[in-house]
Design a protein around this motif. Structure first.
Motif, mmCIF file in Angstrom:
data_model
loop_
_atom_site.group_PDB
_atom_site.id
_atom_site.type_symbol
_atom_site.label_atom_id
_atom_site.label_comp_id
_atom_site.label_asym_id
_atom_site.label_seq_id
_atom_site.Cartn_x
_atom_site.Cartn_y
_atom_site.Cartn_z
ATOM 1 N N GLU A 2 26.691 -15.994 -10.556
ATOM 2 C CA GLU A 2 27.307 -15.303 -11.626
ATOM 3 C C GLU A 2 28.492 -14.521 -11.359
ATOM 4 N N ARG A 3 29.491 -14.432 -12.343
ATOM 5 C CA ARG A 3 30.762 -13.825 -12.116
ATOM 6 C C ARG A 3 30.829 -12.459 -12.832
ATOM 7 N N THR A 4 31.657 -11.677 -12.258
ATOM 8 C CA THR A 4 31.787 -10.193 -13.045
ATOM 9 C C THR A 4 33.283 -10.133 -13.334
ATOM 10 N N ILE A 5 33.491 -9.160 -14.439
ATOM 11 C CA ILE A 5 34.783 -8.994 -14.665
ATOM 12 C C ILE A 5 35.304 -7.695 -14.120
ATOM 13 N N VAL A 6 36.488 -7.875 -13.222
ATOM 14 C CA VAL A 6 37.151 -6.742 -12.536
ATOM 15 C C VAL A 6 38.436 -6.502 -12.928
ATOM 16 N N GLY A 11 45.928 -2.980 -13.513
ATOM 17 C CA GLY A 11 45.443 -3.346 -14.880
ATOM 18 C C GLY A 11 44.904 -4.709 -14.931
ATOM 19 N N GLY A 12 45.342 -5.791 -13.867
ATOM 20 C CA GLY A 12 44.960 -7.007 -14.112
ATOM 21 C C GLY A 12 43.259 -7.355 -14.150
ATOM 22 N N LEU A 13 42.821 -7.980 -15.264
ATOM 23 C CA LEU A 13 41.652 -8.441 -15.533
ATOM 24 C C LEU A 13 41.312 -9.892 -15.107
ATOM 25 N N TYR A 14 40.268 -10.073 -14.402
ATOM 26 C CA TYR A 14 39.752 -11.428 -13.995
ATOM 27 C C TYR A 14 38.297 -11.333 -13.594
ATOM 28 N N SER A 15 37.834 -12.616 -13.479
ATOM 29 C CA SER A 15 36.471 -12.685 -12.923
ATOM 30 C C SER A 15 36.259 -13.076 -11.459
ATOM 31 N N SER A 16 35.307 -12.418 -10.912
ATOM 32 C CA SER A 16 35.153 -12.530 -9.630
ATOM 33 C C SER A 16 33.428 -12.539 -9.185
ATOM 34 N N ILE A 17 33.149 -13.198 -8.061
ATOM 35 C CA ILE A 17 31.621 -13.314 -7.780
ATOM 36 C C ILE A 17 31.759 -11.791 -7.002
ATOM 37 N N TRP A 18 30.669 -10.896 -7.597
ATOM 38 C CA TRP A 18 30.651 -9.704 -7.045
ATOM 39 C C TRP A 18 29.037 -9.294 -6.756
ATOM 40 N N ILE A 19 28.828 -9.397 -5.602
ATOM 41 C CA ILE A 19 27.485 -9.021 -5.016
ATOM 42 C C ILE A 19 27.364 -7.614 -4.290
ATOM 43 N N PRO A 20 26.680 -6.616 -4.859
ATOM 44 C CA PRO A 20 26.636 -5.361 -4.552
ATOM 45 C C PRO A 20 26.167 -5.117 -2.907
ATOM 46 N N LEU A 21 26.980 -4.690 -2.189
ATOM 47 C CA LEU A 21 26.791 -4.221 -0.711
ATOM 48 C C LEU A 21 27.290 -5.479 0.031
ATOM 49 N N VAL A 22 27.745 -6.621 -0.540
ATOM 50 C CA VAL A 22 28.214 -7.717 0.357
ATOM 51 C C VAL A 22 29.669 -8.273 -0.039
#
Length: 71
Positions: A2-6, A11-22
């Protein structure tokens, strides 16, 4: 995965793989990460965005831009 919007500090918006603590491709820094921003083409401090704070157009545009894949 799953990808998260960051959003980067500029101010740049994009999607990233964001795994908490990893983090495989970023340096963690107080809840944020320093990672490659595909919008500004440089390393930026990045944090997840609250989706309710984005318009539908912002969300759609961010989902189309992806960061670097996991090596």
């Amino acid at each position: 995965m799953e990808r998260t919007i960051v959003r980067c500090d500029k101010g740049g918006l994009y999607s990233s793989i964001w795994i908490p603590l990893v983090s495989f491709k970023a340096i963690r820094a107080n809840g944020a990460r320093i990672q490659w921003c595909p919008v500004h083409h440089r390393f930026q401090r990045t944090m997840p965005v609250d989706l309710s704070a984005l318009t539908e157009a912002e969300r759609t545009a961010a989902e189309r831009v992806h960061d670097l894949p996991i090596p």
